[in-house]
Motif scaffolding. Sequence first.
Motif, PDB file in Angstrom:
ATOM      1  N   GLY A   1       0.074  -2.743  -6.627  1.00 59.06           N
ATOM      2  CA  GLY A   1       0.109  -3.442  -5.196  1.00 59.06           C
ATOM      3  C   GLY A   1      -0.583  -2.614  -4.107  1.00 59.06           C
ATOM      4  N   TRP A   2      -0.585  -1.165  -4.316  1.00 59.16           N
ATOM      5  CA  TRP A   2      -1.112  -0.240  -3.579  1.00 59.16           C
ATOM      6  C   TRP A   2      -2.809  -0.576  -3.634  1.00 59.16           C
ATOM      7  CZ3 TRP A   2      -0.258   3.487   0.216  1.00 59.16           C
ATOM      8  CH2 TRP A   2      -1.318   4.296   0.527  1.00 59.16           C
ATOM      9  N   ALA A   3      -3.438  -0.509  -4.800  1.00 58.73           N
ATOM     10  CA  ALA A   3      -4.759  -0.962  -5.001  1.00 58.73           C
ATOM     11  C   ALA A   3      -5.272  -2.408  -4.496  1.00 58.73           C
ATOM     12  CB  ALA A   3      -5.305  -1.094  -6.542  1.00 58.73           C
ATOM     13  N   ALA A   4      -4.339  -3.257  -4.567  1.00 57.11           N
ATOM     14  CA  ALA A   4      -4.659  -4.678  -4.159  1.00 57.11           C
ATOM     15  C   ALA A   4      -4.831  -4.539  -2.675  1.00 57.11           C
ATOM     16  CB  ALA A   4      -3.627  -5.832  -4.655  1.00 57.11           C
ATOM     17  N   ARG A   5      -3.959  -3.996  -2.190  1.00 56.01           N
ATOM     18  CA  ARG A   5      -3.794  -3.841  -0.623  1.00 56.01           C
ATOM     19  C   ARG A   5      -5.141  -3.145  -0.115  1.00 56.01           C
ATOM     20  NH1 ARG A   5       1.587  -3.214  -1.555  1.00 56.01           N
ATOM     21  NH2 ARG A   5       1.421  -0.760  -1.287  1.00 56.01           N
ATOM     22  N   HIS A   6      -5.644  -2.138  -0.750  1.00 58.79           N
ATOM     23  CA  HIS A   6      -6.798  -1.381  -0.334  1.00 58.79           C
ATOM     24  C   HIS A   6      -7.836  -2.281  -0.637  1.00 58.79           C
ATOM     25  CE1 HIS A   6      -5.281   2.654   1.152  1.00 58.79           C
ATOM     26  NE2 HIS A   6      -4.069   2.100   0.605  1.00 58.79           N
ATOM     27  N   ARG A   7      -8.155  -2.982  -1.657  1.00 60.95           N
ATOM     28  CA  ARG A   7      -9.079  -3.827  -1.831  1.00 60.95           C
ATOM     29  C   ARG A   7      -9.071  -4.968  -0.645  1.00 60.95           C
ATOM     30  NH1 ARG A   7      -7.455  -3.478  -7.094  1.00 60.95           N
ATOM     31  NH2 ARG A   7      -6.273  -5.324  -7.058  1.00 60.95           N
ATOM     32  N   GLY A   8      -8.043  -5.405  -0.169  1.00 57.11           N
ATOM     33  CA  GLY A   8      -7.965  -6.428   1.104  1.00 57.11           C
ATOM     34  C   GLY A   8      -8.472  -5.711   1.996  1.00 57.11           C
ATOM     35  N   LEU A   9      -8.011  -4.636   2.461  1.00 61.74           N
ATOM     36  CA  LEU A   9      -8.303  -3.798   3.559  1.00 61.74           C
ATOM     37  C   LEU A   9     -10.048  -3.777   3.610  1.00 61.74           C
ATOM     38  CD1 LEU A   9      -5.828  -1.198   3.921  1.00 61.74           C
ATOM     39  CD2 LEU A   9      -6.463  -2.788   5.553  1.00 61.74           C
ATOM     40  N   ALA A  10     -10.476  -3.161   2.583  1.00 59.00           N
ATOM     41  CA  ALA A  10     -11.893  -2.962   2.235  1.00 59.00           C
ATOM     42  C   ALA A  10     -12.810  -4.318   2.313  1.00 59.00           C
ATOM     43  CB  ALA A  10     -12.334  -2.194   0.764  1.00 59.00           C
ATOM     44  N   GLN A  11     -12.244  -5.407   2.135  1.00 65.82           N
ATOM     45  CA  GLN A  11     -12.857  -6.690   2.336  1.00 65.82           C
ATOM     46  C   GLN A  11     -13.103  -6.838   3.784  1.00 65.82           C
ATOM     47  OE1 GLN A  11     -10.837  -9.555  -0.019  1.00 65.82           O
ATOM     48  NE2 GLN A  11     -12.268  -8.858  -2.005  1.00 65.82           N
ATOM     49  N   VAL A  12     -11.768  -6.950   4.528  1.00 64.22           N
ATOM     50  CA  VAL A  12     -11.667  -7.015   5.846  1.00 64.22           C
ATOM     51  C   VAL A  12     -12.886  -6.119   6.853  1.00 64.22           C
ATOM     52  CG1 VAL A  12     -10.290  -7.020   7.965  1.00 64.22           C
ATOM     53  CG2 VAL A  12      -9.493  -7.936   5.934  1.00 64.22           C
ATOM     54  N   PHE A  13     -12.747  -4.783   6.646  1.00 65.07           N
ATOM     55  CA  PHE A  13     -13.506  -3.883   7.131  1.00 65.07           C
ATOM     56  C   PHE A  13     -15.056  -4.184   6.727  1.00 65.07           C
ATOM     57  CE2 PHE A  13      -9.607  -1.443   7.833  1.00 65.07           C
ATOM     58  CZ  PHE A  13     -10.066  -1.211   9.017  1.00 65.07           C
TER      59      PHE A  13
END
Length: 78
Positions: free
Chosen positions: A49-61
């Motif tokens: 879940g941590w990795a998925a949230r960070h992938r999502g943040l990376a996509q947004v940024f």
Amino acid sequence: DCPDEEADTVCDWLRSLPFVADRDGERWRYHDVVRAPMLRAERRRSPRGWAARHRGLAQVFGSWREEAEQAVADPWTD
């Protein structure tokens, strides 16, 4: 802000805690003394879940960066 009355109560309580900093009345941040252990615990509890949230943040940024680059001729000079 919080979405409903019950959430408002919880949000008010959270904002009143000494380790929660209220920035500009809209953004909250946990004090670093509390924040670091909380983040470590969350990473250990749910690594995927941590990795998925960070992938999502990376996509947004990444998309924000692309928008900013399109707004100027040479983004490195901005």
